[in-house]
Design an enzyme around this catalytic site. Structure first.
Site, short mmCIF file in Angstrom:
data_model
loop_
_atom_site.label_atom_id
_atom_site.label_comp_id
_atom_site.label_asym_id
_atom_site.label_seq_id
_atom_site.Cartn_x
_atom_site.Cartn_y
_atom_site.Cartn_z
N GLU A 58 32.41 -29.08 9.74
CA GLU A 58 33.43 -28.69 8.76
C GLU A 58 32.72 -28.47 7.44
O GLU A 58 31.86 -29.25 7.03
CB GLU A 58 34.51 -29.76 8.58
CG GLU A 58 35.51 -29.34 7.49
CD GLU A 58 36.76 -30.20 7.37
OE1 GLU A 58 36.92 -31.17 8.13
OE2 GLU A 58 37.58 -29.88 6.48
N ASN A 113 38.07 -24.68 5.15
CA ASN A 113 39.42 -24.97 4.65
C ASN A 113 39.96 -23.78 3.87
O ASN A 113 39.26 -23.22 3.02
CB ASN A 113 39.39 -26.20 3.75
CG ASN A 113 39.09 -27.46 4.54
OD1 ASN A 113 39.94 -27.97 5.27
ND2 ASN A 113 37.85 -27.95 4.43
N GLU A 145 40.80 -23.84 8.74
CA GLU A 145 41.68 -25.00 8.72
C GLU A 145 42.77 -24.77 7.69
O GLU A 145 42.49 -24.57 6.51
CB GLU A 145 40.87 -26.27 8.38
CG GLU A 145 39.76 -26.53 9.39
CD GLU A 145 39.17 -27.93 9.30
OE1 GLU A 145 39.65 -28.75 8.49
OE2 GLU A 145 38.23 -28.21 10.07
N ASP A 175 45.49 -28.43 9.99
CA ASP A 175 44.84 -29.60 9.39
C ASP A 175 45.87 -30.68 9.04
O ASP A 175 47.06 -30.38 8.91
CB ASP A 175 44.13 -29.15 8.10
CG ASP A 175 42.94 -30.02 7.75
OD1 ASP A 175 42.73 -31.06 8.39
OD2 ASP A 175 42.21 -29.64 6.81
N GLU A 232 40.19 -36.96 13.00
CA GLU A 232 39.40 -37.19 11.78
C GLU A 232 39.28 -38.68 11.50
O GLU A 232 40.05 -39.47 12.03
CB GLU A 232 40.11 -36.63 10.55
CG GLU A 232 40.56 -35.22 10.58
CD GLU A 232 41.25 -34.86 9.27
OE1 GLU A 232 41.10 -33.70 8.88
OE2 GLU A 232 41.93 -35.70 8.66
P1 C2E Z 1 40.19 -32.54 4.70
O1 C2E Z 1 40.20 -31.11 5.01
O2 C2E Z 1 41.17 -33.40 5.42
O3 C2E Z 1 38.69 -33.03 4.92
C1 C2E Z 1 38.33 -34.29 5.43
C2 C2E Z 1 38.02 -35.27 4.31
O4 C2E Z 1 37.87 -36.56 4.88
C3 C2E Z 1 36.73 -34.98 3.56
O5 C2E Z 1 36.87 -35.42 2.22
C4 C2E Z 1 35.74 -35.88 4.29
O6 C2E Z 1 34.60 -36.20 3.51
C5 C2E Z 1 36.60 -37.09 4.55
N1 C2E Z 1 36.13 -37.87 5.68
C6 C2E Z 1 35.47 -37.44 6.78
N2 C2E Z 1 35.22 -38.44 7.64
C7 C2E Z 1 35.73 -39.55 7.09
C8 C2E Z 1 35.78 -40.94 7.51
O7 C2E Z 1 35.31 -41.34 8.57
N3 C2E Z 1 36.40 -41.81 6.65
C9 C2E Z 1 36.93 -41.42 5.47
N4 C2E Z 1 37.50 -42.35 4.70
N5 C2E Z 1 36.91 -40.13 5.06
C10 C2E Z 1 36.31 -39.21 5.85
P2 C2E Z 1 36.43 -34.49 0.99
O8 C2E Z 1 35.15 -33.77 1.30
O9 C2E Z 1 36.50 -35.32 -0.24
O10 C2E Z 1 37.57 -33.40 0.94
C11 C2E Z 1 38.90 -33.75 0.60
C12 C2E Z 1 39.85 -32.60 0.80
O11 C2E Z 1 39.57 -31.52 -0.10
C13 C2E Z 1 39.75 -31.97 2.19
O12 C2E Z 1 40.44 -32.78 3.12
C14 C2E Z 1 40.39 -30.63 1.93
O13 C2E Z 1 41.81 -30.75 1.94
C15 C2E Z 1 39.95 -30.33 0.51
N6 C2E Z 1 38.81 -29.38 0.54
C16 C2E Z 1 37.48 -29.64 0.70
N7 C2E Z 1 36.75 -28.50 0.65
C17 C2E Z 1 37.65 -27.49 0.49
C18 C2E Z 1 37.53 -26.07 0.37
O14 C2E Z 1 36.45 -25.47 0.44
N8 C2E Z 1 38.70 -25.37 0.20
C19 C2E Z 1 39.91 -25.99 0.14
N9 C2E Z 1 41.01 -25.22 -0.03
N10 C2E Z 1 40.06 -27.30 0.25
C20 C2E Z 1 38.95 -28.05 0.43
CA CA Z 2 42.05 -32.98 7.45
CA CA Z 3 39.98 -29.83 6.70
CA CA Z 4 43.15 -34.51 4.49
#
Ligand code: C2E
Ligand code: CA
Ligand code: CA
Ligand code: CA
Length: 275
Positions: A58, A113, A145, A175, A232
């Site tokens: 991802e 995403n 996603e 998602d 996830e």
């Molecule tokens: P998401 O799409 O649900 O991505 C998964 C989030 O959960 C990611 O946080 C990831 O680092 C975190 N995660 C993965 N495995 C675990 C785990 O085992 N435990 C815990 N506690 N967390 C875990 P991240 O990278 O901070 O991203 C947060 C949200 O920001 C993403 O949730 C997504 O909604 C958004 N996002 C990130 N990159 C993009 C992007 O390029 N475009 C858009 N539109 N949204 C993005």
């Molecule tokens: Ca997600």
């Molecule tokens: Ca995602």
């Molecule tokens: Ca999420």
């Protein structure tokens, strides 16, 4: 008491002014960051639970801020949406991810995403296809996603865009499944190939074994509709084992690996291929 209230209000005003100042600084920074290429992709492994093999990554946005360091998406994605720059951000990340994926084994997928607001852009599908073409990435390697809020309107441009892309092999994942107003009945009508079961379910299941039944039900339901499933937030081996046992297809979480930079990911892949 009146004087105190006035004091509180002044403090409130001062805080508001400060918050607004910080926001406009961040806004200006973000516009600059997009031109300067400070927004970079981080990659988190996706693992096929039955074989334990890596199936792809991802793509998660990070902002390499010159003063604040590496910033998480929660700090800038909503802002990018608000100021109308989320499309730019997406295009840059997609181009970078495709360029990276070109160096990886050809079966490695990338999952991007997409914000609901991006579907207002009628060029979205053609831009994605152009980038895939220019970088030589097969459409079937790309997954998008999206959240259910992008699809609430049945005849929305999101449906049109996604249908166009699916016709050439791009896949779509729903998602954060289970967090919003997930409508199980309508799931079969949506242009999606996969559901991503939200981290919340895996967390809850860790606390109470009964909750695994819910996860299993979601997996079975998705499979009945010919949808694949990803879970996830897998942080421990037990969760990975149970999810595999309930038939979940793909796993993601800190247990398998945290999001990493392109350099770390490439080094890791080289190591993996060698062994
Ligand atoms: P998401 O799409 O649900 O991505 C998964 C989030 O959960 C990611 O946080 C990831 O680092 C975190 N995660 C993965 N495995 C675990 C785990 O085992 N435990 C815990 N506690 N967390 C875990 P991240 O990278 O901070 O991203 C947060 C949200 O920001 C993403 O949730 C997504 O909604 C958004 N996002 C990130 N990159 C993009 C992007 O390029 N475009 C858009 N539109 N949204 C993005
Ligand atoms: Ca997600
Ligand atoms: Ca995602
Ligand atoms: Ca999420």
């Amino acid at each position: 008491a009146k004087r105190e209230a006035r004091g509180n209000y002044r403090q409130f005003e001062a805080n508001m002014a400060e918050a607004l100042r910080m926001r406009s600084t961040l806004e200006r920074d973000l516009r600059r960051a997009l031109t300067a290429g400070e927004i970079v992709p981080y990659y988190q492994p996706l693992i096929a639970l039955d074989t334990g093999r890596l199936s792809g990554f991802e793509v998660l946005a990070r902002w390499n801020h010159p003063r604040y360091g590496l910033m998480a998406p929660a700090a800038f994605i909503p802002l990018a949406e608000e100021i109308g720059r989320i499309g730019d951000l997406f295009r840059q990340l997609l181009a970078a991810a495709c360029a990276d994926a070109r160096q990886w084994p050809s079966e490695m997928g990338i999952s991007m995403n997409v914000s609901p607001t991006q579907f207002a852009d009628p060029e979205l599908a053609s831009q994605i296809l152009m980038t895939l073409h220019d970088t030589g990435i097969a459409p079937k390697r790309l997954e998008l996603e999206i959240t259910e809020s992008a699809l609430v309107d049945k005849v929305s441009s999101a449906h049109l865009t996604l249908t166009t892309l699916r016709e050439v092999g791009v896949t779509v994942a729903l998602d954060d499944f289970g967090t919003g107003y997930s409508n199980l009945r309508h799931l079969s009508d949506l242009p999606v190939d996969r559901v991503k079961i939200d981290r919340l379910f895996v967390e809850r299941a860790r606390q109470d074994i009964e909750n695994w039944k819910i996860v299993r039900a979601i997996v079975q339901f998705a499979h009945a509709l010919n949808l694949e499933t990803t879970a996830e937030g897998i942080e421990i081996a037990e969760a990975a084992d149970i999810l595999r046992d309930v038939g979940c297809d793909v796993g993601q979480g800190y247990f398998f690996g945290r999001p990493q930079s392109a350099a770390v990911t490439s080094a890791w892949l080289t190591e993996l291929v060698r062994n």
